[in-house]
Write a protein that holds these residues in place. Sequence first.
Motif, PDB file in Angstrom:
ATOM      1  N   GLU A 217       0.878  -1.183   0.000  1.00  0.00           N
ATOM      2  CA  GLU A 217       0.000   0.000   0.000  1.00  0.00           C
ATOM      3  C   GLU A 217       0.903   1.217   0.000  1.00  0.00           C
ATOM      4  O   GLU A 217       2.018   1.164   0.542  1.00  0.00           O
TER       5      GLU A 217
ATOM      6  N   CYS B 144      -0.294   6.870   8.437  1.00  0.00           N
ATOM      7  CA  CYS B 144      -0.628   5.451   8.591  1.00  0.00           C
ATOM      8  C   CYS B 144       0.586   4.595   8.222  1.00  0.00           C
ATOM      9  O   CYS B 144       0.520   3.367   8.233  1.00  0.00           O
TER      10      CYS B 144
ATOM     11  N   HIS C 166       2.108   3.996   5.355  1.00  0.00           N
ATOM     12  CA  HIS C 166       2.040   3.141   4.164  1.00  0.00           C
ATOM     13  C   HIS C 166       3.343   3.158   3.365  1.00  0.00           C
ATOM     14  O   HIS C 166       3.587   2.251   2.577  1.00  0.00           O
TER      15      HIS C 166
ATOM     16  N   GLU D  62      -6.086   2.448  -0.039  1.00  0.00           N
ATOM     17  CA  GLU D  62      -6.648   1.674   1.077  1.00  0.00           C
ATOM     18  C   GLU D  62      -7.503   2.553   1.980  1.00  0.00           C
ATOM     19  O   GLU D  62      -8.475   2.091   2.564  1.00  0.00           O
ATOM     20  N   GLU D  63      -7.106   3.842   2.088  1.00  0.00           N
ATOM     21  CA  GLU D  63      -7.776   4.735   3.051  1.00  0.00           C
ATOM     22  C   GLU D  63      -9.144   5.188   2.525  1.00  0.00           C
ATOM     23  O   GLU D  63      -9.357   6.361   2.245  1.00  0.00           O
TER      24      GLU D  63
ATOM     25  N   HIS E 101       1.451  -4.245   8.230  1.00  0.00           N
ATOM     26  CA  HIS E 101       1.050  -2.862   8.522  1.00  0.00           C
ATOM     27  C   HIS E 101       1.845  -2.361   9.729  1.00  0.00           C
ATOM     28  O   HIS E 101       2.036  -3.102  10.682  1.00  0.00           O
TER      29      HIS E 101
HETATM   30 ZN   LIG Z   1      -3.038   1.930   6.978  1.00  0.00          ZN
END
Ligand SMILES: [Zn+2]
Length: 389
Positions: free
Chosen positions: A82, A93, A95, A129-130, A154
């Motif tokens: 991601e 996040c 990524h 993904e978000e 992740h």
């Molecule tokens: Zn994430």
Amino acid sequence: MSAIKDEIAQAVDRLGDELEALSHRIHANPELGYQEVKASGWLAEFLAAHGFRVERGVAGVETAFRAEIATGDGPTIAIMCEYDALPGIGHACGHNVIATAGAGAGAALAALRDRLPKGRLLVVGTPAEEGGGGKIRLIRGGVFERVDAAMMIHGWDRWIPHQDLLGVDRMTFEFTGKAAHASADPWEGVNALDAAVQTYNNVSMLRQQVRPTARIHGIINHGGVAPNIIPEFAATTFYVRAAEIPYLRELKRRVAACAEAAAKATGTTLKVVEHDTAYEPMKRLERYLDVWRENARRLGVTLSAEVKDRLGSSDVGNVSQVVPTIQPLVKIAPDGTPIHSRPFLEAAVTKLARDGMLTAAKAMAMTAVDLLGDGGLLDKIRQEFRSTS
Ligand SMILES: [Zn+2]
Ligand SMILES: [Zn+2]
């Protein structure tokens, strides 16, 4: 198997500086879902330079890619990357770490391709993904057909092999009323904002009666244009999350009923907009997770217990419903750092993030080798996949 695993670790270490530089470049150039032109381009170039055959724009998604190396007839293992960022706050996040851990695992395996068990290795670039549901589009586009097992990692504040994910669906309610002067002729108006507020209040009450794992949260996206005009249009959007798909459907019906009741009470007309990007819960496959656990421990990782009350959602859940999939959490931030926060954003480019990324790349590559090399193991994982809801 032991010798090749040692070589995998060495290969990842040799790539360490290059991977970290790429991770930092992605972090410094945050791109929103489906706009990850730079990140997907850099990752595709990196994988091509390390011997992958790379196809870009797969499944009609411009910023998705599919990179492949084949060593003969055998199973197909997919490692997912991601690389989308969050609006306003960037890579909070982490990524960038997911992307380079996946690419690093792939490149290390490519370096040892002559010695790998027979099969195909894919590195799949999965955008958005978000909230955008990139993986859903890739599933529909056939990217995961003929894939025997998939994995990604992740970033988190500790190492956890499996974390449940809630299914999430999105619903928008649009109310149409009738504009009128709010002082001169209010009785001529039909107030759409009242319907939106009433929906919000109905949902707030509903929330008291839902299971503790469920989450319902929303906003008023549109609430009128000026205080002296009775709002003729208003809209609300809610996310509905639940641990099981049937309960998610039930909650969606009940949230829709909140909006229907509000429309009736206010005399507005309601249009329900479905978003077609429902994220599904994550399947838990113990046998597959055991392989990861063993490789993580081999790399000196201390694994933590699962967190039961901090539950999110991801489109990797949808992948886990169509092909055996794991998404272990990897420590890239100090204990207690929540994702989507400024401290997590900062942590994603520290030494801790580099260490987590490289260890995760090693563990994923080792796990891929285990799956490629042991047909019996894959059979057991498939069996568990079929018997798990
Ligand atoms: Zn994430
Ligand atoms: Zn996130």
